[in-house]
Design a protein around this motif. Structure first.
Motif, PDB file in Angstrom:
ATOM      1  N   ILE A   1       0.177   2.806   3.287  1.00  0.00           N
ATOM      2  CA  ILE A   1       1.309   2.075   2.714  1.00  0.00           C
ATOM      3  C   ILE A   1       0.861   0.719   2.175  1.00  0.00           C
ATOM      4  O   ILE A   1       1.192   0.332   1.047  1.00  0.00           O
ATOM      5  CB  ILE A   1       2.419   1.870   3.767  1.00  0.00           C
ATOM      6  CG1 ILE A   1       3.040   3.218   4.151  1.00  0.00           C
ATOM      7  CG2 ILE A   1       3.497   0.918   3.239  1.00  0.00           C
ATOM      8  CD1 ILE A   1       3.815   3.888   3.059  1.00  0.00           C
ATOM      9  N   LYS A   2       0.115  -0.021   2.958  1.00  0.00           N
ATOM     10  CA  LYS A   2      -0.349  -1.348   2.543  1.00  0.00           C
ATOM     11  C   LYS A   2      -1.218  -1.278   1.296  1.00  0.00           C
ATOM     12  O   LYS A   2      -1.130  -2.122   0.403  1.00  0.00           O
ATOM     13  CB  LYS A   2      -1.117  -2.013   3.687  1.00  0.00           C
ATOM     14  CG  LYS A   2      -0.242  -2.477   4.827  1.00  0.00           C
ATOM     15  CD  LYS A   2      -1.082  -3.144   5.925  1.00  0.00           C
ATOM     16  CE  LYS A   2      -0.194  -3.624   7.070  1.00  0.00           C
ATOM     17  NZ  LYS A   2      -0.998  -4.269   8.141  1.00  0.00           N
ATOM     18  N   PHE A   3      -2.067  -0.269   1.258  1.00  0.00           N
ATOM     19  CA  PHE A   3      -2.968  -0.102   0.115  1.00  0.00           C
ATOM     20  C   PHE A   3      -2.188   0.041  -1.189  1.00  0.00           C
ATOM     21  O   PHE A   3      -2.465  -0.643  -2.184  1.00  0.00           O
ATOM     22  CB  PHE A   3      -3.857   1.123   0.345  1.00  0.00           C
ATOM     23  CG  PHE A   3      -4.731   1.482  -0.819  1.00  0.00           C
ATOM     24  CD1 PHE A   3      -5.980   0.901  -0.969  1.00  0.00           C
ATOM     25  CD2 PHE A   3      -4.308   2.413  -1.765  1.00  0.00           C
ATOM     26  CE1 PHE A   3      -6.796   1.227  -2.046  1.00  0.00           C
ATOM     27  CE2 PHE A   3      -5.126   2.756  -2.843  1.00  0.00           C
ATOM     28  CZ  PHE A   3      -6.366   2.159  -2.982  1.00  0.00           C
ATOM     29  N   PHE A   4      -1.202   0.929  -1.188  1.00  0.00           N
ATOM     30  CA  PHE A   4      -0.472   1.176  -2.429  1.00  0.00           C
ATOM     31  C   PHE A   4       0.526   0.064  -2.750  1.00  0.00           C
ATOM     32  O   PHE A   4       0.771  -0.220  -3.927  1.00  0.00           O
ATOM     33  CB  PHE A   4       0.212   2.543  -2.374  1.00  0.00           C
ATOM     34  CG  PHE A   4      -0.728   3.686  -2.669  1.00  0.00           C
ATOM     35  CD1 PHE A   4      -1.108   3.962  -3.969  1.00  0.00           C
ATOM     36  CD2 PHE A   4      -1.252   4.453  -1.646  1.00  0.00           C
ATOM     37  CE1 PHE A   4      -1.989   4.994  -4.254  1.00  0.00           C
ATOM     38  CE2 PHE A   4      -2.137   5.487  -1.909  1.00  0.00           C
ATOM     39  CZ  PHE A   4      -2.512   5.760  -3.224  1.00  0.00           C
ATOM     40  N   LEU A   5       1.085  -0.570  -1.744  1.00  0.00           N
ATOM     41  CA  LEU A   5       1.964  -1.708  -2.007  1.00  0.00           C
ATOM     42  C   LEU A   5       1.184  -2.865  -2.621  1.00  0.00           C
ATOM     43  O   LEU A   5       1.658  -3.541  -3.542  1.00  0.00           O
ATOM     44  CB  LEU A   5       2.630  -2.168  -0.704  1.00  0.00           C
ATOM     45  CG  LEU A   5       3.767  -1.309  -0.161  1.00  0.00           C
ATOM     46  CD1 LEU A   5       4.272  -1.868   1.162  1.00  0.00           C
ATOM     47  CD2 LEU A   5       4.918  -1.202  -1.172  1.00  0.00           C
TER      48      LEU A   5
END
Length: 217
Positions: free
Chosen positions: A82-86
Protein backbone atom coordinates in the motif's frame (compact mmCIF):
# COMPACT_ATOMS: atom_id res chain seq x y z
CA UNK A 1 -23.43 -29.76 -21.83
CA UNK A 2 -21.19 -26.75 -21.26
CA UNK A 3 -18.79 -26.55 -18.33
CA UNK A 4 -17.50 -23.15 -17.21
CA UNK A 5 -14.60 -23.39 -14.77
CA UNK A 6 -14.95 -21.08 -11.78
CA UNK A 7 -11.24 -21.00 -10.96
CA UNK A 8 -7.90 -22.32 -12.16
CA UNK A 9 -7.93 -26.01 -13.03
CA UNK A 10 -6.40 -28.32 -10.40
CA UNK A 11 -3.83 -30.98 -11.25
CA UNK A 12 -5.71 -33.61 -9.29
CA UNK A 13 -8.98 -32.97 -11.09
CA UNK A 14 -8.28 -32.44 -14.77
CA UNK A 15 -7.59 -36.12 -15.51
CA UNK A 16 -11.07 -36.94 -14.20
CA UNK A 17 -12.78 -34.24 -16.25
CA UNK A 18 -16.00 -35.60 -17.80
CA UNK A 19 -16.40 -35.31 -21.56
CA UNK A 20 -18.61 -32.23 -21.74
CA UNK A 21 -19.69 -30.85 -25.11
CA UNK A 22 -17.52 -27.84 -24.36
CA UNK A 23 -15.33 -26.76 -21.44
CA UNK A 24 -14.15 -23.20 -20.85
CA UNK A 25 -10.90 -22.49 -19.01
CA UNK A 26 -9.04 -19.30 -18.06
CA UNK A 27 -5.79 -19.84 -19.96
CA UNK A 28 -4.11 -21.41 -22.96
CA UNK A 29 -1.73 -23.14 -20.57
CA UNK A 30 -4.62 -25.09 -19.04
CA UNK A 31 -6.11 -25.74 -22.47
CA UNK A 32 -2.88 -27.29 -23.82
CA UNK A 33 -2.56 -29.68 -20.89
CA UNK A 34 -6.21 -30.73 -21.06
CA UNK A 35 -6.02 -31.34 -24.81
CA UNK A 36 -2.83 -33.36 -24.41
CA UNK A 37 -4.50 -35.55 -21.81
CA UNK A 38 -7.66 -36.00 -23.88
CA UNK A 39 -7.45 -34.81 -27.53
CA UNK A 40 -11.13 -35.54 -28.13
CA UNK A 41 -12.55 -33.00 -25.69
CA UNK A 42 -13.53 -29.52 -26.84
CA UNK A 43 -11.67 -26.91 -24.78
CA UNK A 44 -12.04 -23.15 -25.21
CA UNK A 45 -10.58 -20.21 -23.30
CA UNK A 46 -12.70 -17.32 -22.08
CA UNK A 47 -12.70 -14.25 -24.31
CA UNK A 48 -10.71 -11.27 -23.08
CA UNK A 49 -10.65 -7.67 -24.20
CA UNK A 50 -7.13 -6.28 -24.06
CA UNK A 51 -6.66 -2.97 -22.27
CA UNK A 52 -4.20 -0.46 -23.70
CA UNK A 53 -5.12 2.74 -21.93
CA UNK A 54 -4.56 2.46 -18.19
CA UNK A 55 -5.61 4.49 -15.21
CA UNK A 56 -2.95 5.08 -12.58
CA UNK A 57 -4.43 2.53 -10.24
CA UNK A 58 -4.19 -1.00 -8.89
CA UNK A 59 -6.82 -3.49 -7.76
CA UNK A 60 -6.10 -5.82 -4.85
CA UNK A 61 -8.26 -8.95 -4.88
CA UNK A 62 -8.64 -10.43 -1.41
CA UNK A 63 -8.98 -14.05 -0.41
CA UNK A 64 -12.04 -15.38 1.42
CA UNK A 65 -10.43 -14.93 4.83
CA UNK A 66 -7.74 -12.94 6.63
CA UNK A 67 -5.37 -15.87 7.06
CA UNK A 68 -2.84 -14.36 4.68
CA UNK A 69 -2.44 -11.15 6.67
CA UNK A 70 -3.33 -12.10 10.24
CA UNK A 71 0.30 -12.45 11.32
CA UNK A 72 3.12 -9.92 11.49
CA UNK A 73 4.69 -11.00 8.21
CA UNK A 74 1.44 -10.86 6.26
CA UNK A 75 0.47 -7.49 7.69
CA UNK A 76 3.85 -5.99 6.83
CA UNK A 77 3.64 -7.30 3.29
CA UNK A 78 0.26 -5.66 2.81
CA UNK A 79 1.33 -2.37 4.39
CA UNK A 80 4.50 -2.31 2.30
CA UNK A 81 2.48 -2.76 -0.88
CA UNK A 82 0.00 0.00 0.00
CA UNK A 83 2.72 2.48 0.96
CA UNK A 84 4.67 1.77 -2.20
CA UNK A 85 1.81 2.57 -4.54
CA UNK A 86 0.52 5.51 -2.52
CA UNK A 87 3.99 7.03 -2.60
CA UNK A 88 3.86 6.79 -6.38
CA UNK A 89 0.42 8.44 -6.49
CA UNK A 90 -1.62 5.39 -7.43
CA UNK A 91 -5.28 4.99 -6.62
CA UNK A 92 -5.84 1.73 -4.77
CA UNK A 93 -9.00 -0.37 -5.05
CA UNK A 94 -9.91 -3.39 -2.94
CA UNK A 95 -12.14 -6.07 -4.39
CA UNK A 96 -13.47 -8.37 -1.68
CA UNK A 97 -13.80 -12.06 -2.39
CA UNK A 98 -17.51 -12.98 -2.88
CA UNK A 99 -17.30 -15.24 0.19
CA UNK A 100 -15.08 -12.93 2.24
CA UNK A 101 -15.54 -13.67 5.96
CA UNK A 102 -12.75 -11.53 7.36
CA UNK A 103 -12.85 -8.07 8.88
CA UNK A 104 -9.52 -6.49 8.00
CA UNK A 105 -10.45 -5.33 4.50
CA UNK A 106 -13.84 -4.03 5.64
CA UNK A 107 -12.28 -1.33 7.77
CA UNK A 108 -12.71 2.15 6.36
CA UNK A 109 -9.50 3.76 5.20
CA UNK A 110 -8.41 6.88 3.36
CA UNK A 111 -5.72 4.85 1.66
CA UNK A 112 -7.95 2.72 -0.54
CA UNK A 113 -11.42 2.36 -2.00
CA UNK A 114 -13.56 -0.72 -1.38
CA UNK A 115 -15.34 -1.69 -4.60
CA UNK A 116 -18.98 -2.20 -3.66
CA UNK A 117 -20.35 -2.12 -7.19
CA UNK A 118 -21.63 -5.45 -8.42
CA UNK A 119 -19.86 -6.72 -11.51
CA UNK A 120 -21.07 -9.75 -13.44
CA UNK A 121 -17.48 -10.95 -13.85
CA UNK A 122 -13.83 -9.95 -13.48
CA UNK A 123 -13.63 -9.05 -17.15
CA UNK A 124 -16.23 -6.32 -16.64
CA UNK A 125 -14.44 -4.99 -13.56
CA UNK A 126 -11.04 -4.81 -15.23
CA UNK A 127 -12.44 -2.94 -18.20
CA UNK A 128 -14.31 -0.52 -15.95
CA UNK A 129 -11.31 0.40 -13.77
CA UNK A 130 -8.50 -0.22 -16.32
CA UNK A 131 -5.82 -0.64 -13.63
CA UNK A 132 -2.13 -0.75 -14.44
CA UNK A 133 -1.60 -3.62 -12.01
CA UNK A 134 -3.71 -6.36 -10.43
CA UNK A 135 -2.60 -7.83 -7.12
CA UNK A 136 -3.65 -11.13 -5.59
CA UNK A 137 -2.33 -13.96 -3.46
CA UNK A 138 -3.50 -17.02 -5.33
CA UNK A 139 -6.33 -16.55 -7.78
CA UNK A 140 -7.56 -16.98 -11.34
CA UNK A 141 -7.59 -13.19 -11.56
CA UNK A 142 -3.82 -13.36 -12.06
CA UNK A 143 -4.48 -15.14 -15.35
CA UNK A 144 -7.43 -12.94 -16.27
CA UNK A 145 -5.43 -9.75 -15.79
CA UNK A 146 -2.49 -10.93 -17.92
CA UNK A 147 -4.84 -11.97 -20.72
CA UNK A 148 -6.43 -8.52 -20.43
CA UNK A 149 -3.00 -6.92 -20.96
CA UNK A 150 -2.57 -5.94 -17.30
CA UNK A 151 0.51 -6.91 -15.31
CA UNK A 152 -0.38 -9.29 -12.44
CA UNK A 153 1.48 -9.15 -9.12
CA UNK A 154 1.32 -12.12 -6.77
CA UNK A 155 1.83 -11.85 -3.01
CA UNK A 156 2.85 -15.47 -2.51
CA UNK A 157 5.27 -15.91 0.36
CA UNK A 158 4.19 -19.15 2.07
CA UNK A 159 4.14 -22.01 -0.39
CA UNK A 160 3.82 -24.94 1.91
CA UNK A 161 0.49 -26.25 3.08
CA UNK A 162 1.01 -27.92 6.43
CA UNK A 163 0.28 -31.61 6.48
CA UNK A 164 -2.72 -32.93 8.37
CA UNK A 165 -1.09 -34.57 11.40
CA UNK A 166 -4.03 -36.92 11.84
CA UNK A 167 -3.57 -38.39 8.37
CA UNK A 168 -0.47 -40.55 8.00
CA UNK A 169 -0.69 -40.28 4.21
CA UNK A 170 -0.76 -36.48 4.26
CA UNK A 171 2.38 -34.60 3.23
CA UNK A 172 3.47 -30.99 2.97
CA UNK A 173 2.53 -29.75 -0.48
CA UNK A 174 3.69 -26.78 -2.50
CA UNK A 175 0.63 -24.60 -3.06
CA UNK A 176 1.50 -24.08 -6.71
CA UNK A 177 1.58 -27.84 -7.27
CA UNK A 178 -2.21 -27.89 -6.99
CA UNK A 179 -2.91 -26.04 -10.24
CA UNK A 180 -2.08 -26.28 -13.93
CA UNK A 181 -1.55 -22.55 -14.51
CA UNK A 182 2.10 -21.54 -13.80
CA UNK A 183 1.49 -18.52 -11.56
CA UNK A 184 5.17 -17.96 -10.76
CA UNK A 185 6.07 -17.68 -14.44
CA UNK A 186 3.02 -15.69 -15.44
CA UNK A 187 3.07 -12.97 -12.77
CA UNK A 188 5.55 -10.84 -10.84
CA UNK A 189 6.25 -11.73 -7.23
CA UNK A 190 5.99 -8.70 -4.95
CA UNK A 191 8.57 -9.87 -2.41
CA UNK A 192 11.22 -10.64 -5.03
CA UNK A 193 10.62 -7.98 -7.67
CA UNK A 194 9.91 -4.57 -6.08
CA UNK A 195 12.73 -2.92 -8.02
CA UNK A 196 11.42 -4.33 -11.28
CA UNK A 197 7.91 -3.08 -10.50
CA UNK A 198 9.31 0.35 -9.69
CA UNK A 199 10.89 0.51 -13.16
CA UNK A 200 7.55 -0.30 -14.79
CA UNK A 201 5.53 2.49 -13.16
CA UNK A 202 6.29 5.29 -15.58
CA UNK A 203 7.93 3.49 -18.45
CA UNK A 204 5.46 2.36 -21.10
CA UNK A 205 8.10 0.51 -23.15
CA UNK A 206 9.29 -1.52 -20.18
CA UNK A 207 5.70 -2.18 -19.15
CA UNK A 208 4.81 -3.56 -22.58
CA UNK A 209 8.02 -5.56 -22.70
CA UNK A 210 7.20 -7.16 -19.35
CA UNK A 211 3.73 -8.19 -20.54
CA UNK A 212 5.28 -9.83 -23.60
CA UNK A 213 7.84 -11.63 -21.43
CA UNK A 214 5.13 -12.96 -19.12
CA UNK A 215 3.17 -14.25 -22.11
CA UNK A 216 6.25 -15.89 -23.60
CA UNK A 217 7.35 -17.67 -20.41
Amino acid sequence: TYYYTHGLMGKFYYKLLPKFDCTYVFSNEEKKILKKNNPDINILTYNYKKIYKYEKSIIIFTRGHDQTIDDKSGYETYRDLIKFFLKNNYKIYIKLHPLYEGSYFKKKSKEYIILNKDYSNTYELLNDISPQFVVSWFSSVLAESLYSNIIPINLLTQKKIDADKSNKFSKNVDTLDWILYPIEKKSINWAKSKNIIRELLNNKNKYNKMINELFDE
